[in-house]
Design an enzyme around this catalytic site. Sequence first.
Site, PDB file in Angstrom:
ATOM      1  N   GLY A 291       0.821  -1.199   0.000  1.00 36.46           N
ATOM      2  CA  GLY A 291       0.000   0.000   0.000  1.00 36.46           C
ATOM      3  C   GLY A 291       0.859   1.256   0.000  1.00 36.46           C
ATOM      4  O   GLY A 291       1.967   1.287  -0.540  1.00 36.46           O
ATOM      5  N   SER A 292       0.361   2.289   0.662  1.00 37.91           N
ATOM      6  CA  SER A 292       0.967   3.617   0.522  1.00 37.91           C
ATOM      7  C   SER A 292       2.335   3.767   1.165  1.00 37.91           C
ATOM      8  O   SER A 292       3.035   4.742   0.876  1.00 37.91           O
ATOM      9  CB  SER A 292       0.014   4.672   1.092  1.00 37.91           C
ATOM     10  OG  SER A 292      -1.164   4.736   0.315  1.00 37.91           O
ATOM     11  N   THR A 293       2.733   2.867   2.049  1.00 37.18           N
ATOM     12  CA  THR A 293       4.105   2.958   2.575  1.00 37.18           C
ATOM     13  C   THR A 293       5.118   2.786   1.448  1.00 37.18           C
ATOM     14  O   THR A 293       6.237   3.301   1.523  1.00 37.18           O
ATOM     15  CB  THR A 293       4.354   1.890   3.653  1.00 37.18           C
ATOM     16  OG1 THR A 293       3.945   0.603   3.156  1.00 37.18           O
ATOM     17  CG2 THR A 293       3.592   2.212   4.934  1.00 37.18           C
ATOM     18  N   PHE A 294       4.712   2.094   0.364  1.00 41.26           N
ATOM     19  CA  PHE A 294       5.597   1.894  -0.781  1.00 41.26           C
ATOM     20  C   PHE A 294       5.852   3.202  -1.527  1.00 41.26           C
ATOM     21  O   PHE A 294       6.828   3.326  -2.278  1.00 41.26           O
ATOM     22  CB  PHE A 294       4.985   0.866  -1.733  1.00 41.26           C
ATOM     23  CG  PHE A 294       5.866   0.489  -2.888  1.00 41.26           C
ATOM     24  CD1 PHE A 294       6.828  -0.494  -2.754  1.00 41.26           C
ATOM     25  CD2 PHE A 294       5.739   1.124  -4.116  1.00 41.26           C
ATOM     26  CE1 PHE A 294       7.650  -0.840  -3.821  1.00 41.26           C
ATOM     27  CE2 PHE A 294       6.556   0.792  -5.186  1.00 41.26           C
ATOM     28  CZ  PHE A 294       7.511  -0.194  -5.035  1.00 41.26           C
ATOM     29  N   LYS A 295       4.983   4.185  -1.339  1.00 44.02           N
ATOM     30  CA  LYS A 295       5.128   5.454  -2.054  1.00 44.02           C
ATOM     31  C   LYS A 295       6.446   6.157  -1.716  1.00 44.02           C
ATOM     32  O   LYS A 295       6.922   6.979  -2.497  1.00 44.02           O
ATOM     33  CB  LYS A 295       3.939   6.363  -1.740  1.00 44.02           C
ATOM     34  CG  LYS A 295       2.634   5.869  -2.346  1.00 44.02           C
ATOM     35  CD  LYS A 295       1.438   6.687  -1.885  1.00 44.02           C
ATOM     36  CE  LYS A 295       0.153   6.143  -2.512  1.00 44.02           C
ATOM     37  NZ  LYS A 295      -1.070   6.792  -1.995  1.00 44.02           N
TER      38      LYS A 295
END
Length: 633
Positions: A291-295
């Site tokens: 999810g957004s931690t990968f951003k």
Amino acid sequence: MLFEHSVKKIFKVEAVIALLIVALILKISYIQLVNRNEIYSKALESWQRSFPVQANRGKIYDSTGQILATDLTTSSLVVVPSQITDKATAAIKLAKILNVSEDVLKEKLEKKVSIQRISPEGRQLDESVARQIQRLQLPGVYLIKDTKRYYPNDSYLSHCLGFVGIDNQGLLGLELEYDEYLSGENGSIDYYMDAKSHNLQMYPSHYTAPQAGMNITLTINGDVQDIVERELNNAYDTYHPDGIWALAMDPRNGDILAMASKPDFNPNDYQNSDKDIYNQNIPIWKTYEPGSTFKIITFSSALNENLFDMDKDTYYDVGYEYVGGAKIKSWKKGGHGLQTFREVLQNSSNPGFVEIGRRLGKERLYNYVKNFGLTEKTGIDLPGESSGIMFDYEVFNELEQATVAFGQGISVTPLQLVTAICACVNGGELLKPHILKEIRNSFNDDTVYERKKEVVRRVIKEETSEKVKDALESVVSDGGGRNAYIEGYRIGGKTGTAQKAVNGSYVGGGYILSFVGVAPIDDPQIVLYIAMDNPKNCVQYGGTTVAPIVRKMLVDILPALNIEKAETQKEKTYTAMDIKRVKVENYIGKKKKDISNVQVRFNYIGQGETVIDQLPRPGEYVDEGDTIVLMLG
């Protein structure tokens, strides 16, 4: 003539006899003088009976010196079958004490061997059981020293430590990974007996001392692990998730500071634990869409390629982007409008990251994913590590590029993700994570091996890393990570809310909520990642549910790591949904009638009109509406 023939015959016979006597004398001489030692050794070997003495395994310590695994001295049962006169009676008496079948024991007592170990029934006996056997005073029945592995803190760090089998061999976790160092060399007690198993008094028994295994020290910081375990247990009891896990790493050297997951197990009683629990060390085994931690990875990659100025260049988020005929929506209905790219990260705008993915392009995005180590195992010194799952380059098309850019369509382990994020904030170096600090000789405590920092490769420039840290700090002060903000400490971080994918399709209502915190952001010394699988009775958003857990941990972890508070930090911005934090004034010495503050409440204790003490202390922070205790005197 006949007489002469008889004399010759007698002479030949005498010559043959003489030769035989000489040969016999030579053979005896050879045996007595030349081959004496070999024959003597063979004789002793045939008389010798060896009782094994178990060696202690090496101890396992955390970096603060706390013992995590050690050995307890216990007893095991061995028998000399030829010395047992009434095997049936002996089997009945021993079976009653050991609580096993008489037939099983009788079969072992009747074996045609010199010494028989009663295993597993007679291994690692409790003290009370050993005393009962000793009181029987049965001939041919002996108790010998044995060891039993013991984990003083029960389920604490259980997935990493693992456990050992009945013969003290490592079966899981660090016990397996470093078994060759932890295993000792067994000793023995040697007796000498004749063919009827009577002791030969002329030959004294011989004791060969066992040699203990080597001690190992981990990078695990006991203070940090304590706090992580405590808060994971609290969250597990509060939100009843399918699972919750945590991983803390020092981004300067790759040291694992803490690792835990719930549910866990007690390695002292692993036989009665669920195999699906103890075989899965979630932070290194479980792969899922981050999810957004990968951003953080996508953002760092684009910054490293100078694809935008995060404070000058803008992107207009209308609430969606069309990619290859698919509509990718923003989590906010109507979108976030005009944003700088810093705000794209702060607001975790999916359409904004679709644009960043476009700018990177297929080749560069794919190569950065690989260079950050997200398609291969990290090589951590723990068994059971998994590797991430990524599209093949041939099918990494426009839609796949868009979804991977915001952390969907790619599957990684928590360890892979944290290792990559460490590279984003440590100046750009991808490090090989490790949990072993050093190996020491248990005899003289000399260091045998010391783990050094290992750089895999550089993935981004140092100046890029500085920009990333600045952006992550604004996520906590002004973006979705505000619930991780700590007064006095400069924290960076990123939220994550990922829908669970099972067999290629998304599970309705099932989310993995996560948050990664970096502290202190100007000189990162810890990267802390927490994730919860399908928590109940809460808001299904990482910034709302998981960020406060990370905050609770860091509030205690940072002082434990002797990290001092910053003189200045970015001020936190508040929304209508946020509970404001209030700095506590100094009320000591003031009169009760002069005290007033509409943001907090007061509780007065004692007699008098002057404040002589207070809790919380001046300069600390409380939530708006909290109560301050003032003592009068």
